[in-house]
Design a protein around this motif. Structure first.
Motif, PDB file in Angstrom:
ATOM      1  N   ARG A   2       0.847  -1.206   0.000  1.00 27.87           N
ATOM      2  CA  ARG A   2       0.000   0.000   0.000  1.00 27.87           C
ATOM      3  C   ARG A   2       0.876   1.248   0.000  1.00 27.87           C
ATOM      4  O   ARG A   2       1.932   1.270   0.641  1.00 27.87           O
ATOM      5  CB  ARG A   2      -0.895  -0.030   1.227  1.00 27.87           C
ATOM      6  CG  ARG A   2      -1.898  -1.189   1.166  1.00 27.87           C
ATOM      7  CD  ARG A   2      -3.016  -1.013   2.150  1.00 27.87           C
ATOM      8  NE  ARG A   2      -2.553  -1.018   3.536  1.00 27.87           N
ATOM      9  CZ  ARG A   2      -3.314  -0.646   4.570  1.00 27.87           C
ATOM     10  NH1 ARG A   2      -4.538  -0.201   4.365  1.00 27.87           N
ATOM     11  NH2 ARG A   2      -2.844  -0.698   5.789  1.00 27.87           N
ATOM     12  N   ARG A   3       0.443   2.275  -0.739  1.00 30.10           N
ATOM     13  CA  ARG A   3       1.207   3.533  -0.754  1.00 30.10           C
ATOM     14  C   ARG A   3       0.894   4.324   0.506  1.00 30.10           C
ATOM     15  O   ARG A   3      -0.258   4.444   0.920  1.00 30.10           O
ATOM     16  CB  ARG A   3       0.864   4.358  -1.997  1.00 30.10           C
ATOM     17  CG  ARG A   3       1.246   3.663  -3.290  1.00 30.10           C
ATOM     18  CD  ARG A   3       0.887   4.534  -4.467  1.00 30.10           C
ATOM     19  NE  ARG A   3       1.869   5.598  -4.654  1.00 30.10           N
ATOM     20  CZ  ARG A   3       1.632   6.700  -5.364  1.00 30.10           C
ATOM     21  NH1 ARG A   3       0.473   6.906  -5.918  1.00 30.10           N
ATOM     22  NH2 ARG A   3       2.582   7.598  -5.516  1.00 30.10           N
ATOM     23  N   LYS A   4       1.966   4.876   1.106  1.00 36.80           N
ATOM     24  CA  LYS A   4       1.792   5.621   2.357  1.00 36.80           C
ATOM     25  C   LYS A   4       1.427   7.078   2.066  1.00 36.80           C
ATOM     26  O   LYS A   4       2.129   7.749   1.299  1.00 36.80           O
ATOM     27  CB  LYS A   4       3.088   5.586   3.155  1.00 36.80           C
ATOM     28  CG  LYS A   4       3.448   4.204   3.625  1.00 36.80           C
ATOM     29  CD  LYS A   4       4.714   4.279   4.436  1.00 36.80           C
ATOM     30  CE  LYS A   4       5.130   2.894   4.899  1.00 36.80           C
ATOM     31  NZ  LYS A   4       6.439   2.924   5.510  1.00 36.80           N
ATOM     32  N   VAL A   5       0.374   7.558   2.720  1.00 35.49           N
ATOM     33  CA  VAL A   5      -0.135   8.904   2.456  1.00 35.49           C
ATOM     34  C   VAL A   5      -0.143   9.747   3.727  1.00 35.49           C
ATOM     35  O   VAL A   5      -0.552   9.271   4.794  1.00 35.49           O
ATOM     36  CB  VAL A   5      -1.587   8.850   1.913  1.00 35.49           C
ATOM     37  CG1 VAL A   5      -2.076  10.238   1.535  1.00 35.49           C
ATOM     38  CG2 VAL A   5      -1.700   7.904   0.734  1.00 35.49           C
ATOM     39  N   VAL A   6       0.301  10.997   3.602  1.00 33.99           N
ATOM     40  CA  VAL A   6       0.098  12.004   4.653  1.00 33.99           C
ATOM     41  C   VAL A   6      -0.879  13.036   4.106  1.00 33.99           C
ATOM     42  O   VAL A   6      -0.752  13.463   2.958  1.00 33.99           O
ATOM     43  CB  VAL A   6       1.434  12.692   5.029  1.00 33.99           C
ATOM     44  CG1 VAL A   6       1.188  13.963   5.846  1.00 33.99           C
ATOM     45  CG2 VAL A   6       2.326  11.734   5.828  1.00 33.99           C
ATOM     46  N   ILE A   7      -1.843  13.435   4.934  1.00 32.96           N
ATOM     47  CA  ILE A   7      -2.767  14.498   4.520  1.00 32.96           C
ATOM     48  C   ILE A   7      -2.550  15.724   5.391  1.00 32.96           C
ATOM     49  O   ILE A   7      -2.740  15.682   6.614  1.00 32.96           O
ATOM     50  CB  ILE A   7      -4.239  14.044   4.621  1.00 32.96           C
ATOM     51  CG1 ILE A   7      -4.448  12.759   3.807  1.00 32.96           C
ATOM     52  CG2 ILE A   7      -5.170  15.148   4.106  1.00 32.96           C
ATOM     53  CD1 ILE A   7      -5.834  12.166   3.975  1.00 32.96           C
ATOM     54  N   LEU A   8      -2.149  16.796   4.769  1.00 40.66           N
ATOM     55  CA  LEU A   8      -2.008  18.086   5.445  1.00 40.66           C
ATOM     56  C   LEU A   8      -3.336  18.821   5.270  1.00 40.66           C
ATOM     57  O   LEU A   8      -3.735  19.109   4.132  1.00 40.66           O
ATOM     58  CB  LEU A   8      -0.887  18.906   4.798  1.00 40.66           C
ATOM     59  CG  LEU A   8       0.488  18.235   4.705  1.00 40.66           C
ATOM     60  CD1 LEU A   8       1.450  19.103   3.895  1.00 40.66           C
ATOM     61  CD2 LEU A   8       1.033  18.011   6.109  1.00 40.66           C
ATOM     62  N   GLY A   9      -4.026  19.120   6.379  1.00 37.12           N
ATOM     63  CA  GLY A   9      -5.342  19.767   6.274  1.00 37.12           C
ATOM     64  C   GLY A   9      -6.457  18.736   6.175  1.00 37.12           C
ATOM     65  O   GLY A   9      -7.421  18.919   5.440  1.00 37.12           O
ATOM     66  N   SER A  10      -6.338  17.658   6.954  1.00 33.46           N
ATOM     67  CA  SER A  10      -7.286  16.537   6.806  1.00 33.46           C
ATOM     68  C   SER A  10      -8.701  16.890   7.250  1.00 33.46           C
ATOM     69  O   SER A  10      -9.658  16.256   6.816  1.00 33.46           O
ATOM     70  CB  SER A  10      -6.790  15.321   7.603  1.00 33.46           C
ATOM     71  OG  SER A  10      -6.782  15.605   8.986  1.00 33.46           O
ATOM     72  N   THR A  11      -8.856  17.895   8.123  1.00 35.87           N
ATOM     73  CA  THR A  11     -10.192  18.223   8.634  1.00 35.87           C
ATOM     74  C   THR A  11     -10.944  19.192   7.723  1.00 35.87           C
ATOM     75  O   THR A  11     -12.088  19.543   8.002  1.00 35.87           O
ATOM     76  CB  THR A  11     -10.090  18.856  10.040  1.00 35.87           C
ATOM     77  OG1 THR A  11      -9.106  19.901   9.976  1.00 35.87           O
ATOM     78  CG2 THR A  11      -9.648  17.834  11.071  1.00 35.87           C
ATOM     79  N   GLY A  12     -10.308  19.642   6.645  1.00 34.10           N
ATOM     80  CA  GLY A  12     -10.946  20.614   5.760  1.00 34.10           C
ATOM     81  C   GLY A  12     -11.762  19.971   4.664  1.00 34.10           C
ATOM     82  O   GLY A  12     -11.959  18.745   4.644  1.00 34.10           O
ATOM     83  N   SER A  13     -12.214  20.802   3.743  1.00 35.50           N
ATOM     84  CA  SER A  13     -13.051  20.339   2.639  1.00 35.50           C
ATOM     85  C   SER A  13     -12.276  19.387   1.717  1.00 35.50           C
ATOM     86  O   SER A  13     -12.740  18.277   1.424  1.00 35.50           O
ATOM     87  CB  SER A  13     -13.556  21.594   1.895  1.00 35.50           C
ATOM     88  OG  SER A  13     -14.041  21.285   0.637  1.00 35.50           O
ATOM     89  N   LEU A  34      -1.546  12.591   9.722  1.00 36.59           N
ATOM     90  CA  LEU A  34      -2.615  13.570   9.504  1.00 36.59           C
ATOM     91  C   LEU A  34      -2.215  14.882  10.168  1.00 36.59           C
ATOM     92  O   LEU A  34      -1.676  14.883  11.286  1.00 36.59           O
ATOM     93  CB  LEU A  34      -3.937  13.079  10.113  1.00 36.59           C
ATOM     94  CG  LEU A  34      -4.594  11.839   9.471  1.00 36.59           C
ATOM     95  CD1 LEU A  34      -5.813  11.410  10.288  1.00 36.59           C
ATOM     96  CD2 LEU A  34      -5.009  12.126   8.025  1.00 36.59           C
ATOM     97  N   VAL A  35      -2.489  15.981   9.475  1.00 36.41           N
ATOM     98  CA  VAL A  35      -2.187  17.299  10.035  1.00 36.41           C
ATOM     99  C   VAL A  35      -3.432  18.166   9.903  1.00 36.41           C
ATOM    100  O   VAL A  35      -4.070  18.189   8.844  1.00 36.41           O
ATOM    101  CB  VAL A  35      -1.004  17.961   9.291  1.00 36.41           C
ATOM    102  CG1 VAL A  35      -0.812  19.394   9.773  1.00 36.41           C
ATOM    103  CG2 VAL A  35       0.273  17.152   9.491  1.00 36.41           C
ATOM    104  N   ALA A  36      -3.802  18.846  10.984  1.00 39.22           N
ATOM    105  CA  ALA A  36      -4.963  19.737  10.947  1.00 39.22           C
ATOM    106  C   ALA A  36      -4.663  20.991  11.764  1.00 39.22           C
ATOM    107  O   ALA A  36      -3.557  21.149  12.288  1.00 39.22           O
ATOM    108  CB  ALA A  36      -6.195  19.020  11.485  1.00 39.22           C
ATOM    109  N   GLY A  37      -5.673  21.848  11.875  1.00 39.35           N
ATOM    110  CA  GLY A  37      -5.488  23.106  12.598  1.00 39.35           C
ATOM    111  C   GLY A  37      -6.032  23.009  14.004  1.00 39.35           C
ATOM    112  O   GLY A  37      -5.327  22.624  14.944  1.00 39.35           O
TER     113      GLY A  37
END
Ligand SMILES: NC(=O)c1ccc[n+]([C@@H]2O[C@H](COP(=O)([O-])OP(=O)(O)OC[C@H]3O[C@@H](n4cnc5c(N)ncnc54)[C@H](OP(=O)(O)O)[C@@H]3O)[C@@H](O)[C@H]2O)c1
Length: 389
Positions: A2-13, A34-37
């Motif tokens: 599986r490809r590893k994914v980071v999401i910057l701004g995961s709580t947004g639209s 995961l990165v959020a505000g």
């Protein structure tokens, strides 16, 4: 694997739409960071669902609230731009979805580029602030920048039909936003709620206001400059209220290729996540006879001066786009608070740009400093405007 994914701004639209796409393809992807505000409740749900090995939030206060929500099962919780950059690099992702809003996304996005990741880029402001540097760093590290912004994603698709020297110009389409056809005088009294009522796309609040002022298109012109290495003179904007044609590429023989689709960000997100492959998707199909007609018109550059402010900043170069972006972020925040009027947004940006000569910082610290100065200056202009009332 599986490809590893980071999401910057995961709580947004965009972050939420990305997780929906990943949900369809869980056998192929693994969320490692995961990165959020500050929306820690939403982030806590995502952490429980996706089990990333590290997360980061805007500041220490949000980090404390997140730890409280997660209890003893919490993964590593970091905070601030450096925390976001650590999550981005230390979790060893193959792919980073950059979807923090505003210049706040610059540091982790640049970290992803320096680490040589594939970066699915929604955070256009990062390229506006530091486009030249970002492209240079990507060349050094071998990082690939894939546009998630629907217009640039459309252009990326249309460019697969030819070679760069064959391209004459790119044309970005714009819906025109909720105020298309209104005069500057009519725009003086529009409300925040009117501006947030976008006719075709459902998005975060800041980009929705940018769409109403046409600054979004201006930022996209700068984004296109860096993503595609095109001069400003070869980047045009046309208003297309139906938002069906997402953008176009004109080749040197006069042929124009366009990409069409429904206004659903899961399309460009999946395209970026699966590039260079194209996977099937269940989403709604375009019903051309039901659409009937597609129309195009010139943008009204007088009623919506933000578009030319952005072209001007691109032309000025150096720190001008970073200051344009910072002033816009401050002005939009003040408009959303109900503090200033709609036409004050371009006025604030214009004063901030005029307050300083253009300089060319050689590194990211210099650009961040230009951003800080422009924000301070914007807040002063806004305070003066408010005290006059
Ligand atoms: N929405 C769209 O359809 C669309 C289309 C094209 C391009 N884009 C671009 O994509 C980006 C995101 O837009 P959006 O509409 O998804 O915005 P949004 O819904 O407002 O989401 C923004 C995200 O950024 C996070 N964030 C804000 N400040 C942060 C900080 N200091 N540190 C870490 N995270 C922070 C937010 O976290 P919290 O909510 O937890 O505070 C949230 O996860 C923008 O650059 C926009 O121009 C969006």
């Amino acid at each position: 694997v599986r490809r590893k994914v980071v999401i910057l701004g995961s709580t947004g639209s965009i972050g939420g739409s990305t997780l929906e796409v990943l949900e369809r393809h869980e056998e192929s992807f693994e969320v490692v960071g995961l990165v959020a505000g500050r929306r820690v409740e939403r982030l806590a749900e995502q952490v429980r669902r996706w089990q990333p090995s590290a997360v980061s939030v805007a500041d220490d206060e949000a980090a404390a609230r997140l730890r409280e929500h997660l209890g003893p099962d919490a993964p590593q919780v970091l905070s601030g731009p450096d925390g976001a950059a650590s999550v981005t690099v230390d979790t060893g992702p193959d792919l980073v979805v950059a979807a923090i809003v505003g210049a706040a996304g610059l540091v982790p996005t640049l970290a992803a580029v320096r680490a040589g990741c594939v970066v699915a880029l929604a955070n256009k402001e990062a390229l506006v602030v530091a486009g030249e540097l970002m492209v240079h760093e990507a060349q050094k590290s071998g990082a690939v920048l894939l546009p998630v912004d629907s217009e640039h994603n459309a252009i990326h698709q249309c460019l697969r039909a030819g070679r760069m020297p064959e391209v004459q110009r790119v044309v970005l389409t714009a819906s025109g936003g909720p105020f298309r056809g209104r005069s500057a005088a009519e725009l003086a009294s529009v409300s925040t709620a009117d501006a947030l009522d976008h006719p075709t796309w459902s998005m975060g609040r800041k980009i929705t206001i940018d769409s109403a002022t046409l600054m979004n298109k201006g930022l996209e012109v700068i984004e296109a400059r860096w993503l595609f290495g095109m001069p400003a003179a070869a980047i045009d904007v046309v208003i297309h209220p139906q938002s069906v044609v997402h953008s176009l590429v004109e080749y040197r023989d006069g042929s124009i290729l366009a990409q069409l689709g429904t206004p659903d960000m899961r399309h460009p997100i999946q395209y970026a996540l699966t590039w260079p492959e194209r996977w099937s998707a269940p989403s709604e199909r375009l019903d051309l006879p039901a659409i009937g007609a597609l129309t195009f018109e010139e943008p009204d550059r007088e009623a919506f001066p933000c578009l030319d402010l952005a072209y001007g900043a691109l032309d000025d170069g150096g720190d001008a786009p970073a200051r344009l972006n910072a002033a816009n972020e401050e002005a939009v925040a003040a408009f959303l608070d109900g503090g200033i009027g709609f036409n004050d947004i371009p006025a604030v940006i214009e004063s901030v740009l005029a307050a300083e000569a253009v300089t060319t910082p050689g590194d990211v610290a210099g650009l961040i400093d230009a951003d800080r100065r422009a924000r301070r200056s914007a807040r002063e202009v806004i305070a003066r405007e408010l005290s006059r009332r």
